[in-house]
Design a protein around this motif. Structure first.
Motif, PDB file in Angstrom:
ATOM      1  N   HIS A 144      -5.969   1.571  -7.237  1.00  0.00           N
ATOM      2  CA  HIS A 144      -5.751   2.963  -7.615  1.00  0.00           C
ATOM      3  C   HIS A 144      -4.361   3.378  -7.125  1.00  0.00           C
ATOM      4  O   HIS A 144      -3.971   3.044  -5.999  1.00  0.00           O
ATOM      5  CB  HIS A 144      -6.821   3.845  -6.985  1.00  0.00           C
ATOM      6  CG  HIS A 144      -6.806   5.255  -7.477  1.00  0.00           C
ATOM      7  ND1 HIS A 144      -5.902   6.188  -7.026  1.00  0.00           N
ATOM      8  CD2 HIS A 144      -7.573   5.889  -8.401  1.00  0.00           C
ATOM      9  CE1 HIS A 144      -6.117   7.337  -7.626  1.00  0.00           C
ATOM     10  NE2 HIS A 144      -7.130   7.177  -8.474  1.00  0.00           N
ATOM     11  N   PRO A 145      -3.580   4.092  -7.951  1.00  0.00           N
ATOM     12  CA  PRO A 145      -2.233   4.505  -7.533  1.00  0.00           C
ATOM     13  C   PRO A 145      -2.220   5.250  -6.199  1.00  0.00           C
ATOM     14  O   PRO A 145      -1.291   5.090  -5.396  1.00  0.00           O
ATOM     15  CB  PRO A 145      -1.771   5.409  -8.676  1.00  0.00           C
ATOM     16  CG  PRO A 145      -2.544   4.934  -9.863  1.00  0.00           C
ATOM     17  CD  PRO A 145      -3.876   4.507  -9.341  1.00  0.00           C
ATOM     18  N   GLY A 146      -3.267   6.039  -5.958  1.00  0.00           N
ATOM     19  CA  GLY A 146      -3.329   6.779  -4.696  1.00  0.00           C
ATOM     20  C   GLY A 146      -3.414   5.860  -3.495  1.00  0.00           C
ATOM     21  O   GLY A 146      -2.802   6.114  -2.450  1.00  0.00           O
ATOM     22  N   SER A 147      -4.158   4.760  -3.632  1.00  0.00           N
ATOM     23  CA  SER A 147      -4.269   3.814  -2.519  1.00  0.00           C
ATOM     24  C   SER A 147      -2.954   3.083  -2.294  1.00  0.00           C
ATOM     25  O   SER A 147      -2.604   2.741  -1.161  1.00  0.00           O
ATOM     26  CB  SER A 147      -5.402   2.817  -2.784  1.00  0.00           C
ATOM     27  OG  SER A 147      -5.125   2.005  -3.912  1.00  0.00           O
ATOM     28  N   THR A 148      -2.211   2.852  -3.375  1.00  0.00           N
ATOM     29  CA  THR A 148      -0.891   2.220  -3.243  1.00  0.00           C
ATOM     30  C   THR A 148       0.066   3.116  -2.481  1.00  0.00           C
ATOM     31  O   THR A 148       0.787   2.669  -1.579  1.00  0.00           O
ATOM     32  CB  THR A 148      -0.312   1.902  -4.630  1.00  0.00           C
ATOM     33  OG1 THR A 148      -1.247   1.105  -5.370  1.00  0.00           O
ATOM     34  CG2 THR A 148       1.007   1.152  -4.512  1.00  0.00           C
ATOM     35  N   LEU A 168      -0.955   3.144   1.174  1.00  0.00           N
ATOM     36  CA  LEU A 168      -0.613   1.901   1.862  1.00  0.00           C
ATOM     37  C   LEU A 168       0.876   1.824   2.159  1.00  0.00           C
ATOM     38  O   LEU A 168       1.282   1.568   3.309  1.00  0.00           O
ATOM     39  CB  LEU A 168      -1.034   0.699   1.013  1.00  0.00           C
ATOM     40  CG  LEU A 168      -0.577  -0.669   1.519  1.00  0.00           C
ATOM     41  CD1 LEU A 168      -1.120  -0.942   2.906  1.00  0.00           C
ATOM     42  CD2 LEU A 168      -0.987  -1.769   0.542  1.00  0.00           C
ATOM     43  N   ILE A 169       1.705   2.028   1.138  1.00  0.00           N
ATOM     44  CA  ILE A 169       3.152   1.919   1.342  1.00  0.00           C
ATOM     45  C   ILE A 169       3.644   3.017   2.278  1.00  0.00           C
ATOM     46  O   ILE A 169       4.506   2.774   3.136  1.00  0.00           O
ATOM     47  CB  ILE A 169       3.881   1.966  -0.011  1.00  0.00           C
ATOM     48  CG1 ILE A 169       3.508   0.730  -0.837  1.00  0.00           C
ATOM     49  CG2 ILE A 169       5.401   2.030   0.190  1.00  0.00           C
ATOM     50  CD1 ILE A 169       4.123   0.690  -2.222  1.00  0.00           C
ATOM     51  N   GLY A 170       3.073   4.213   2.161  1.00  0.00           N
ATOM     52  CA  GLY A 170       3.442   5.294   3.074  1.00  0.00           C
ATOM     53  C   GLY A 170       3.100   4.960   4.511  1.00  0.00           C
ATOM     54  O   GLY A 170       3.872   5.239   5.437  1.00  0.00           O
ATOM     55  N   SER A 171       1.940   4.329   4.715  1.00  0.00           N
ATOM     56  CA  SER A 171       1.523   3.938   6.069  1.00  0.00           C
ATOM     57  C   SER A 171       2.452   2.873   6.648  1.00  0.00           C
ATOM     58  O   SER A 171       2.820   2.921   7.826  1.00  0.00           O
ATOM     59  CB  SER A 171       0.083   3.408   6.047  1.00  0.00           C
ATOM     60  OG  SER A 171      -0.813   4.397   5.598  1.00  0.00           O
TER      61      SER A 171
END
Length: 230
Positions: free
Chosen positions: A108-112, A115-118
């Protein structure tokens, strides 16, 4: 297979993946955004720092895959809350329930973004690394990851030995033992942490391989996900 032939085969297999509109759109978005971020990073952060971040990020990709897959995507406690259960269902439970369903293969784009933000936040807090090159590199790497993962679930013959090997290993994770083979693009971290498996005959089918433990009394107590399999 000779290197040149293998490279050609990888491109052909990638083309087969990109014939699916959802895979093609995801790949193009990640790579366009990643390329733009890296160009901006080279111009305003500097070539040396951007290149160094790129090398380190590529080396750490197997570890990132392993940690996120094993300790986040397989974290059953996410099903205890109706909000996180909905998130967990979309990002992984539904995929394990129906591995061949193309609508839940891609992240899901939101999970991407999460993840990258984290990764960017942790890198900045721990090492003071500028987030921009990290975001650019991981957008590109995630585009590559999505192609490999989608190829792992393609029906029919794969031309490249790399994609064929990744599909064979990933199939064991989905259909035999969900506690093995967490790596998607490589098996480096699985070999390092003892979760690598290649021989189906040496595995016993896990009772949670399709439901990740969301079954029985636990599922009755936390009925926030539509159970597809038992």
């Amino acid at each position: 297979m000779p290197i040149i032939a293998e490279v050609k085969a990888i491109f052909k297999d990638t083309g087969a993946v990109l014939r699916f509109p959802n895979a093609r759109n995801a790949f193009l978005i990640y790579w366009l955004l990643g390329t733009a971020a890296l160009i901006y990073s080279v111009l305003f952060v500097g070539f040396v720092e951007t290149a160094l971040v790129a090398v380190i990020s590529i080396l750490l990709l197997p570890l990132v895959e392993f940690v996120v897959h094993r300790f986040v995507l397989h974290w059953l406690d996410l099903a205890r809350n109706p909000i996180t259960a909905k998130f967990w269902n979309r990002v992984h439970y539904a995929h394990h329930s129906q591995p061949s369903d193309p609508s839940v293969i891609l992240a899901h784009p939101g999970s991407t973004v999460l993840l990258i933000g984290s990764i960017c936040l942790l890198s900045w807090l721990i090492a003071g690394v500028t987030p921009l090159p990290i975001a650019g590199v991981y957008l590109l790497l995630f585009g590559f990851y999505e192609v490999v993962h989608f190829a792992c679930h393609l029906p029919g013959e794969l031309r490249s030995s790399y994609f064929a090997r990744r599909r064979r290993i990933h199939a064991l994770h989905h259909y035999m033992d969900d506690n093995k083979n967490f790596g998607i693009t490589s098996s480096f971290a699985d070999r390092l942490f003892g979760t690598h498996a290649t021989d189906k005959s040496k595995l016993t089918r896990s009772p949670t391989v399709r439901n990740l433990g969301y079954t029985g009394d636990f599922a009755e107590r936390y009925p926030y996900i539509e159970r597809r399999v038992e």
